[in-house]
Structures are given as C-alpha cells and as structure tokens.
Design a protein around this motif. Structure first.
Motif, PDB file in Angstrom:
ATOM      1  N   MET A  63      22.519 -28.155  -1.354  1.00 56.13           N
ATOM      2  CA  MET A  63      22.719 -29.211  -2.352  1.00 56.13           C
ATOM      3  C   MET A  63      23.623 -28.708  -3.467  1.00 56.13           C
ATOM      4  O   MET A  63      23.210 -27.904  -4.294  1.00 56.13           O
ATOM      5  CB  MET A  63      21.374 -29.617  -2.955  1.00 56.13           C
ATOM      6  CG  MET A  63      20.395 -30.173  -1.943  1.00 56.13           C
ATOM      7  SD  MET A  63      20.847 -31.804  -1.357  1.00 56.13           S
ATOM      8  CE  MET A  63      20.239 -32.802  -2.716  1.00 56.13           C
ATOM      9  N   GLU A  98      22.378 -23.638  -9.042  1.00 57.31           N
ATOM     10  CA  GLU A  98      21.234 -23.296  -9.902  1.00 57.31           C
ATOM     11  C   GLU A  98      21.428 -21.893 -10.449  1.00 57.31           C
ATOM     12  O   GLU A  98      21.482 -20.917  -9.693  1.00 57.31           O
ATOM     13  CB  GLU A  98      19.926 -23.369  -9.116  1.00 57.31           C
ATOM     14  CG  GLU A  98      19.426 -24.786  -8.944  1.00 57.31           C
ATOM     15  CD  GLU A  98      18.356 -24.869  -7.883  1.00 57.31           C
ATOM     16  OE1 GLU A  98      17.221 -24.427  -8.163  1.00 57.31           O
ATOM     17  OE2 GLU A  98      18.662 -25.347  -6.773  1.00 57.31           O
ATOM     18  N   LYS A 155      14.543 -21.829   0.876  1.00 58.40           N
ATOM     19  CA  LYS A 155      14.038 -21.414  -0.439  1.00 58.40           C
ATOM     20  C   LYS A 155      12.569 -21.807  -0.555  1.00 58.40           C
ATOM     21  O   LYS A 155      12.205 -22.867  -0.049  1.00 58.40           O
ATOM     22  CB  LYS A 155      14.796 -22.144  -1.558  1.00 58.40           C
ATOM     23  CG  LYS A 155      16.251 -21.789  -1.678  1.00 58.40           C
ATOM     24  CD  LYS A 155      16.818 -22.615  -2.843  1.00 58.40           C
ATOM     25  CE  LYS A 155      18.311 -22.707  -2.795  1.00 58.40           C
ATOM     26  NZ  LYS A 155      18.862 -23.671  -3.752  1.00 58.40           N
ATOM     27  N   GLU A 174      26.271 -21.645  -5.247  1.00 55.44           N
ATOM     28  CA  GLU A 174      24.934 -22.091  -5.674  1.00 55.44           C
ATOM     29  C   GLU A 174      25.037 -22.594  -7.105  1.00 55.44           C
ATOM     30  O   GLU A 174      25.577 -21.897  -7.968  1.00 55.44           O
ATOM     31  CB  GLU A 174      23.963 -20.903  -5.565  1.00 55.44           C
ATOM     32  CG  GLU A 174      22.626 -21.076  -6.254  1.00 55.44           C
ATOM     33  CD  GLU A 174      21.800 -22.193  -5.666  1.00 55.44           C
ATOM     34  OE1 GLU A 174      21.829 -23.307  -6.228  1.00 55.44           O
ATOM     35  OE2 GLU A 174      21.100 -21.965  -4.652  1.00 55.44           O
ATOM     36  N   ASP A 226      24.693 -22.909  -0.587  1.00 58.74           N
ATOM     37  CA  ASP A 226      23.568 -23.786  -0.891  1.00 58.74           C
ATOM     38  C   ASP A 226      23.801 -25.180  -0.302  1.00 58.74           C
ATOM     39  O   ASP A 226      24.914 -25.681  -0.288  1.00 58.74           O
ATOM     40  CB  ASP A 226      23.400 -23.878  -2.419  1.00 58.74           C
ATOM     41  CG  ASP A 226      22.176 -24.691  -2.792  1.00 58.74           C
ATOM     42  OD1 ASP A 226      21.161 -24.595  -2.085  1.00 58.74           O
ATOM     43  OD2 ASP A 226      22.242 -25.442  -3.789  1.00 58.74           O
TER      44      ASP A 226
HETATM   45 CA    CA Z   1      21.670 -26.575  -5.356  1.00 57.89          CA
END
Ligand code: CA
Length: 228
Positions: free
Chosen positions: A55, A11, A105, A9, A53
C-alpha cells in the motif's frame, strides 16, 4: 560487493526499521516513500533488490512490481513484497505480479533478512558474501581472498568482482555489455573494450597457477567461465 536495497515504504517507522536492519546486515539502504520516488532512484541506478510495500500513497506495490517486470531494463530486479494483508488471494496476486517473495507485517527483522539473503543468493549470487569454489579457485567475498590451486593470488577490485561474477555464473556466456551491467553496474559509461582490459589482467593473475584457461573467449559473443 555491497548490495543496494531500495526500500519503498510510506510508513516512517517501518521505513526506519527496514533501513536499520538492512544496514546491520551489511547492505546499503536507499529510501523511497512512494512509487514516484522509487522510480527516480531506479532511473538513476538499478538497485540489487527492492523491498516493496503493497500500500503506497500514489500506486499499489503490485502495480509498481508489474511495471518493473514489463520494463526491459528493470525486469530482472529481485522484488520482495511487504504487506499487512495475510490472505491467500493477496499472496497469489503479489507473486503473480512478479515478486520473488512475499512477507506479511508485522514481520520479524531476522526473518526478513533471511528472505533477503535467500532471494539475493538465488537471483544475484555475485551479491552474496558466501565463499564460492569452482575449477580449482576459491573466492571469499568477505575476506577478499582468492586461492588458485591452494596458492593465494592478488587481484585488483574490478578483477575481483569480475571473477566473483564468473564463478557464480559458471558455463554461461556473457557479452561485454552484460558484463558491464553486472560487474560495473548499469548506467556506468565505460567503453566495452574496458572489459577486455580487465579480462586480460584477470588471466594474467591466474596464469602462474595454470588456471587462466577457465576464462574463455567465445568468438563473436563474449566470455565464459568454464571448468570443462
Ligand atoms: Ca504502506
């Protein structure tokens, strides 16, 4: 046995939230911020589950999941996709890429942890801490206790893991190299005859209760836990 969970991930806030919750549940988090970093971890040692994730900065999660499913060594790693995209089409694409489950999410940490537990129970039952019973044996991973026909028995850590693996994969035959991968972990360089040593110790520990016959030698193939 603590399951290692690879968190892929980019972020930062979500990565930390995942790591916190995974740790709270008694798992060990390994953090990666893109696909390249994830591959470095995977090449070093296979995780027990990947939270992936959709993206990522260098490649899509779907693409990475496909790559892992295509690899001989990585094809069986359980994968849960994380995504901000709630469309039906995306969900289908995520699951078709080989993911075991899919979560959107923003997610509730409780729901995510329930999904992780469910996927591990299904795909890697030896990682679950639920008590298992088979053939007169009862094994509790959380208390590290085993009873054989009601009497407590003592096992070393390797024999414990070996027995737990067998009891969660009853009637299936495993060769020495499969047992090494599943019980010792892959990329662990031990000789195959080490397996025989621990099988012998396990049988010796089960002998007083008369349950040593549960561990069967399958000539030319390996070993099997059988209640028949
Ligand atoms: Ca992402």
């Amino acid at each position: 046995m603590t399951a290692n969970i690879l968190l892929v991930e980019d972020e930062h806030a979500i990565q930390e939230l995942l790591a916190f919750n995974v740790t709270q549940c008694g798992y060990y988090p390994i953090q990666a911020h893109d696909a390249a970093e994830a591959m470095i971890h995977i090449n070093h040692a296979l995780p027990d589950l990947i939270l992936l994730d959709w993206m990522l900065p260098d490649c899509s999660g779907v693409e990475l999941a496909r790559r892992l499913r295509a690899g001989q060594r990585t094809r069986n790693i359980p994968i849960i996709m994380l995504t901000a995209r709630a469309e039906e089409h995306d969900k289908v694409l995520g699951l078709e890429s080989g993911a075991d489950d899919y979560i959107t999410k923003p997610f509730s940490p409780r729901e995510l942890m329930a999904r992780i537990r469910a996927v591990l129970r299904r795909r890697a039952p030896q990682m679950s801490d639920e008590t298992v019973s088979a053939g007169g044996l009862e094994l509790s991973p959380s208390t590290h206790r085993i009873s054989a026909n009601g009497a407590m028995i003592d096992l070393g850590p390797t024999e414990f893991r070996l027995l737990h693996f067998f009891m969660t994969h009853v009637e299936r035959v495993y060769n020495r190299s499969q047992l090494l991968n599943n019980v010792w972990g892959d990329h662990v360089f031990v000789e195959e005859r080490t397996v025989d040593v621990h099988i012998r110790r396990l049988r010796q520990a089960l002998e007083p209760s008369g349950l040593d016959n549960l561990i069967q030698t399958v000539r030319g193939s390996g070993y099997r836990f059988s209640c028949k």
